[in-house]
Design a protein around this motif. Structure first.
Motif, short mmCIF file in Angstrom:
data_model
loop_
_atom_site.label_atom_id
_atom_site.label_comp_id
_atom_site.label_asym_id
_atom_site.label_seq_id
_atom_site.Cartn_x
_atom_site.Cartn_y
_atom_site.Cartn_z
N GLN A 178 -10.23 -11.35 8.22
CA GLN A 178 -9.51 -11.00 6.91
C GLN A 178 -10.48 -10.52 5.77
N GLN A 194 3.41 0.64 4.95
CA GLN A 194 2.69 -0.29 4.15
C GLN A 194 2.43 0.44 2.76
N SER A 249 -2.59 -6.72 6.99
CA SER A 249 -2.40 -8.10 7.54
C SER A 249 -2.82 -8.20 9.14
N GLU A 259 -1.73 -10.11 11.41
CA GLU A 259 -0.72 -10.25 12.23
C GLU A 259 -0.05 -8.81 12.47
N GLN A 260 0.00 -8.05 11.52
CA GLN A 260 0.62 -6.44 11.66
C GLN A 260 -0.33 -5.77 12.68
#
Length: 358
Positions: A133, A229, A118, A120-121
């Motif tokens: 991405q 994760q 991610s 964002e993470q």
């Protein structure tokens, strides 16, 4: 170990570039690749010290690499090199790997830039802009023993962090076999100062580190989301761990002591048998016999991960102790192990060495 089978194989020599050539991870890559028959270090690339001989910075490398370090030239790299190891600080590889993505190059990133799926993470924990991405989606997580088949087909590989390597190898069998609760995992990690790299800081200054133990980054360590994760992926449900790191006054070595509440009745002998079966085909995992536990000295300078196990019947806890050399299995050694897998070579090649002792 008899490596004659490797010497008899005819393989195409592949040229290697190491980007970030003056860090400790890069120095370990150079040391280990010196005995690798199928990889040759063609370029050592340094942004800040190109033009210098690496032996002027690290005299122990005198006579082993005589070409000056180079400035990054992406087009020349694509022409001369087959494999790129990125031993760069966080925030560098995310910009470089996309430039190699459409080329023939195999990219192995030793930083944390591609470990989290991610954006964002990554931005939350690393406080930097994330890789595209599409690059994150293509990157394969290089925990060699667990994702071996995916690694074999990888072109972009994200080498795990040192703490996650120790923690995940220690906990995954228990999580996969559902013998512990995934809601109560506690990981107590300790590492030598080389894990912080060669840059001087108050954190690693001798007078503050010697004869001292420092907890650090409590609740904020960038390896927390990485561990969570991949444990979550194994468990097929969200896993949140309690992970605390400590800096200890030694140069290298890393050990995690981990705790999980047992969900079924098992003895220490039964858990050891389960782990031995789980890792029986993996040459760099050594399960310690009952009543003994790993030490960092016993894996020093090697690509081994030693795992010890104990069932505490009084508290109904499984205790797992996992030790690695943070610069070898936790960085350069695992990167080479992954390069071996990516190229169809024996994963032990260039790595099956007796640890340094004492």
């Amino acid at each position: 170990m008899n490596n004659s089978k490797n010497r008899k194989e005819v393989k195409t020599l592949k040229n290697v570039a190491i980007i970030g050539g003056t860090g400790y991870g890069a120095i370990e890559l150079i040391r280990l690749l010196q005995t690798h028959e199928f990889m040759h270090v063609k370029q050592i690339i340094s942004h800040s010290q190109h033009g210098e001989q690496i032996a002027t910075i690290y005299p122990h490398l005198t006579k082993f690499f005589n070409n000056p370090m180079e400035e990054l030239d992406i087009e020349r790299l694509k022409e001369e090199v087959d494999i790129v190891f990125l031993a760069t600080p966080a925030g560098v590889a995310k910009d470089l790997v996309p430039k190699f993505q459409e080329s023939h190059l195999q990219c192995i990133d030793l930083s944390g830039d591609l470990r989290l799926s991610s954006q964002e993470q990554y931005e939350k924990w690393y406080k930097k802009d994330a890789a595209p991405q599409a690059t994150l989606d293509e990157a394969v997580y290089g925990l060699s023993e667990i994702y071996k088949e995916q690694i074999k087909n990888a072109k972009i590989l994200s080498n795990p962090g040192c703490f996650p390597t120790s923690a995940l190898l220690g906990m995954i069998p228990a999580v996969e076999h559902r013998i512990i609760s995934t809601e109560t995992i506690i990981i107590d990690g300790k590492t030598g100062v080389s894990g912080a790299g060669g840059k001087q800081s108050p954190m690693t200054h001798y007078s503050g580190t010697n004869e001292n133990v420092k907890p650090y980054k409590i609740g904020m360590h960038q390896h927390i989301p990485e561990i969570d994760q991949y444990l979550s992926g194994i468990a097929n449900k969200p896993v949140t761990t309690t992970f605390t790191t400590h800096l200890i006054p030694m140069t290298r070595g890393l050990i995690c002591t981990m705790y999980g509440r047992l969900e079924k009745e098992m003895t220490t002998a039964e858990v050891i048998n389960m782990y031995q079966f789980y890792y029986e085909s993996h040459p760099f995992i050594r399960i310690v016999e009952a009543g003994s536990f790993p030490t960092t000295k016993e894996v020093y300078g090697s690509n081994f991960c030693d795992i010890g196990l104990h069932v505490d019947e009084r508290t109904n806890q499984l205790i797992v102790v996992s030790a690695i050399d943070n610069l070898v299995k936790g960085a350069a050694g695992q990167a080479i192990q992954n390069a071996n897998l990516m190229n169809g070579w024996d994963e032990e090649h260039g790595l099956y060495q007796i640890p340094i002792y004492p």
